[in-house]
Design a protein around this motif. Structure first.
Motif, PDB file in Angstrom:
ATOM      1  N   MET B 262       4.812  89.892  44.807  1.00  0.00           N
ATOM      2  CA  MET B 262       4.801  91.208  44.182  1.00  0.00           C
ATOM      3  C   MET B 262       6.115  91.440  43.427  1.00  0.00           C
ATOM      4  N   ALA B 263       7.219  91.014  44.057  1.00  0.00           N
ATOM      5  CA  ALA B 263       8.543  91.205  43.452  1.00  0.00           C
ATOM      6  C   ALA B 263       8.722  90.336  42.214  1.00  0.00           C
ATOM      7  N   GLN B 264       8.090  89.186  42.241  1.00  0.00           N
ATOM      8  CA  GLN B 264       8.249  88.254  41.117  1.00  0.00           C
ATOM      9  C   GLN B 264       7.663  88.813  39.821  1.00  0.00           C
ATOM     10  N   ILE B 265       6.629  89.621  39.934  1.00  0.00           N
ATOM     11  CA  ILE B 265       6.016  90.212  38.739  1.00  0.00           C
ATOM     12  C   ILE B 265       7.075  90.979  37.942  1.00  0.00           C
ATOM     13  N   LYS B 266       8.007  91.681  38.660  1.00  0.00           N
ATOM     14  CA  LYS B 266       9.064  92.429  37.991  1.00  0.00           C
ATOM     15  C   LYS B 266      10.366  91.630  37.899  1.00  0.00           C
ATOM     16  N   ARG B 267      10.264  90.388  38.209  1.00  0.00           N
ATOM     17  CA  ARG B 267      11.413  89.479  38.200  1.00  0.00           C
ATOM     18  C   ARG B 267      12.549  89.992  39.088  1.00  0.00           C
ATOM     19  N   LEU B 268      12.158  90.457  40.249  1.00  0.00           N
ATOM     20  CA  LEU B 268      13.161  90.988  41.178  1.00  0.00           C
ATOM     21  C   LEU B 268      13.659  89.880  42.073  1.00  0.00           C
ATOM     22  N   ARG B 269      14.926  89.977  42.420  1.00  0.00           N
ATOM     23  CA  ARG B 269      15.523  88.983  43.326  1.00  0.00           C
ATOM     24  C   ARG B 269      15.840  89.675  44.656  1.00  0.00           C
ATOM     25  N   PHE B 270      15.788  88.915  45.712  1.00  0.00           N
ATOM     26  CA  PHE B 270      16.177  89.448  47.018  1.00  0.00           C
ATOM     27  C   PHE B 270      17.510  88.831  47.425  1.00  0.00           C
ATOM     28  N   ALA B 271      18.462  89.654  47.778  1.00  0.00           N
ATOM     29  CA  ALA B 271      19.730  89.150  48.315  1.00  0.00           C
ATOM     30  C   ALA B 271      19.726  89.480  49.795  1.00  0.00           C
ATOM     31  N   LEU B 272      19.525  88.494  50.625  1.00  0.00           N
ATOM     32  CA  LEU B 272      19.380  88.737  52.060  1.00  0.00           C
ATOM     33  C   LEU B 272      20.667  88.404  52.818  1.00  0.00           C
ATOM     34  N   GLU B 273      21.057  89.282  53.672  1.00  0.00           N
ATOM     35  CA  GLU B 273      22.201  89.019  54.545  1.00  0.00           C
ATOM     36  C   GLU B 273      21.743  89.379  55.958  1.00  0.00           C
ATOM     37  N   ILE B 274      21.013  88.458  56.546  1.00  0.00           N
ATOM     38  CA  ILE B 274      20.350  88.737  57.820  1.00  0.00           C
ATOM     39  C   ILE B 274      21.045  87.986  58.951  1.00  0.00           C
ATOM     40  N   GLN B 275      21.527  88.728  59.895  1.00  0.00           N
ATOM     41  CA  GLN B 275      22.153  88.096  61.075  1.00  0.00           C
ATOM     42  C   GLN B 275      21.042  87.508  61.943  1.00  0.00           C
ATOM     43  N   GLU B 276      21.258  86.333  62.427  1.00  0.00           N
ATOM     44  CA  GLU B 276      20.212  85.669  63.212  1.00  0.00           C
ATOM     45  C   GLU B 276      20.077  86.286  64.610  1.00  0.00           C
ATOM     46  N   GLY B 277      18.858  86.271  65.081  1.00  0.00           N
ATOM     47  CA  GLY B 277      18.578  86.647  66.480  1.00  0.00           C
ATOM     48  C   GLY B 277      18.772  88.114  66.809  1.00  0.00           C
ATOM     49  N   VAL B 278      18.579  89.012  65.816  1.00  0.00           N
ATOM     50  CA  VAL B 278      18.695  90.455  66.110  1.00  0.00           C
ATOM     51  C   VAL B 278      17.439  90.889  66.858  1.00  0.00           C
ATOM     52  N   ARG B 279      17.643  91.471  68.032  1.00  0.00           N
ATOM     53  CA  ARG B 279      16.504  91.843  68.880  1.00  0.00           C
ATOM     54  C   ARG B 279      16.313  93.369  68.854  1.00  0.00           C
TER      55      ARG B 279
END
Lengths: 109, 382
Positions: B262-279
């Motif tokens: 869906m994001a690609q249609i608008k040429r959107l990029r995702f910048a993810l900064e996800i800490q691993e193992g968040v419960r």
């Protein structure tokens, strides 16, 4: 002593004034049983002591038919009073004594 | 009671009551003032009559030849006489009166009438008559009647509002039932479409067909998303919550992947900064709804060729887009159900309403910062 002398002086002055009132007023009006009626007439017309005394003084100094407070039939019968030959000070003193003796307010209980 | 119904009842009651109270106040004040004036006139007439009686008595006394003149006394009133210099001659009144001319007034629960007198019997130029003031005594009755009327108005207006709102309630109920039925009917075809697209072998398709399939996949996901939201809203109370230990990091990645096409249609990029193992201990479906709604809104309103940032750590989740943003007024209404600010975009305006109900359920704080033409930043903290 001063107080006593003052009171004594006032007493003699009063006696003297009273005797002047008897001589100047009561000599003619003494047997007039309606002398107090004049006060009633003045009271009815002039109300306060100041106004009554002022009106009496003015009339006695210069008696006129217009200024007289007597009813018309009295004026016709007796005419107006003769002009007073008393000096102003004595006349005022006589009026004061007359007011003190006959005023209506002092009779109220 | 549907959302806003309480508010409607409150507004109608306030409006109805305030106008009724205003009317009652006007009527009763008018009546009170009229009665006061009437009593005032009555007292004035009575005191005038006493004054006439006293005048006759004074005239008789004036003609008396007694050495002592007994001032006329009456149990019904007290009196005083003043000469033309306003000096007291005689009085049965305890206090001194300031004579200013003819007057009628009340002072210290007593009513006074001052009348000029002529001729001046016994030298009296002014007569003062005093009596105890009569209390009006209707204020309490008026107050009780007013309170009774207001109570009746409150009760009747409550029933009136309910009668007025009944058709509206029925319409809303009908609409809710319709949406509920439609939602049920949507479930099977959407699931079928998505399942079939997933099973298609992409390698065996030519690029043109592949592109078409991708479009079908995106459209189906949009409908599926809408279905999930509607189902959450309408069937929420019928489904049981299954809270469990969730790996939030995994779910966040999964949901980003879900929206990638869906994001690609608008040429959107995702910048993810996800800490691993968040419960996080919660219901998986609800957390997915929460993320899906924030992400789908970010995609929907982001400008073409921009970046959506997603930050996740132990205690916070931040999703920020470079989109059209919201005004202050729009932000104030963002959590209100069916609030839509851009009619050109699809949706029912229920996304943030769902987000709010989920964050409230799990005690998560939410802050939305938005600037027109700059973007929107949604911060969740727990």
């Amino acid at each position: 002593m001063v107080k006593f002398l003052t009171l004594l002086t006032l007493f003699f002055l009063h006696l003297s004034a009273q005797s002047d009132f008897d001589k100047n007023c009561m000599s003619c009006h003494g047997d007039d049983f309606k002398f107090y009626i004049i006060m009633k007439k003045y009271t009815l017309k002039y109300s306060s002591a100041t106004s009554i005394k002022k009106a009496m003084f003015a009339y006695l100094k210069n008696p006129t038919l217009e200024a007289s407070i007597l009813p018309p039939e009295y004026k016709t019968k007796f005419g107006i009073k003769e002009k007073s030959d008393l000096n102003d000070e004595t006349l005022k003193q006589m009026i004061d004594i007359y007011y003190d003796k006959y005023n209506l307010a002092s009779k109220l209980k | 009671m549907y959302s806003g119904e309480k508010k409607t009842i409150f507004y109608v009651l306030v409006l109805y009551l305030s106008s009724t109270v205003l009317l009652i106040t006007t009527l009763f004040s008018g009546y009170y003032l009229y009665e006061k004036e009437r009593l005032w006139q009555e007292e004035r007439e009575l005191l005038s009559r006493y004054a006439s009686e006293l005048e006759v008595a004074l005239s008789k006394l004036h003609e008396s030849n007694e050495d002592t003149l007994v001032y006329p006394r009456n149990t019904a009133f007290r009196s005083a006489i003043y000469d033309s210099d306003k000096k007291l001659i005689f009085s049965t009144i305890e206090s001194l009166i300031d004579i200013q001319g003819a007057d009628f007034f009340t002072k210290n629960k007593n009513t006074y009438l001052i009348t000029p007198l002529s001729p001046h019997y016994l030298g009296a130029a002014f007569l003062v008559i005093q009596t105890e003031s009569k209390p009006l005594g209707i204020l309490r009755d008026i107050l009780y009647i007013a309170l009774f009327i207001i109570a009746v108005v409150i009760i009747t207006s409550y029933f009136l509002v309910n009668i007025i709102l009944r058709p509206l309630r029925e319409n809303i109920k009908m609409l809710d039932n319709f949406i509920k039925d439609t939602t049920h009917e949507l479930n099977t075809p959407i699931t079928a479409i998505l399942a079939n697209i997933e099973t298609i072998d992409a390698d065996g398709c030519d690029p043109k067909t592949l592109k078409k399939l991708k479009r079908i996949d995106i459209a189906s996901k949009s409908i599926s998303n809408l279905y999930q939201d509607l189902a959450y809203l309408l069937l929420n109370h019928q489904t049981s919550t299954q809270n469990q230990e969730l790996n939030l990091s995994e779910i966040a990645r999964e949901r980003v992947n879900y929206f990638l096409d869906m994001a690609q249609i608008k040429r959107l990029r995702f910048a993810l900064e996800i800490q691993e193992g968040v419960r996080f201990f919660a219901d998986k479906n609800k957390i997915e709804r929460l993320l899906d709604n924030i992400l789908s809104n970010a995609i929907k309103y982001a400008k073409r060729d921009t970046t959506i940032q997603l930050f996740l750590d132990e205690h916070s989740l931040i999703i920020e887009d470079e989109g059209k943003g919201m005004s202050k007024e729009e932000l104030e209404r963002v959590f209100v159900r069916y609030s839509r600010f851009d009619k050109s975009q699809g949706g029912f305006g229920i996304g943030y309403n769902i987000v709010k109900s989920i964050v409230d359920e799990y005690g998560i704080s939410i802050a939305i910062n938005s600037q027109i033409d700059i973007g929107t930043k949604v911060e969740l903290r727990w």
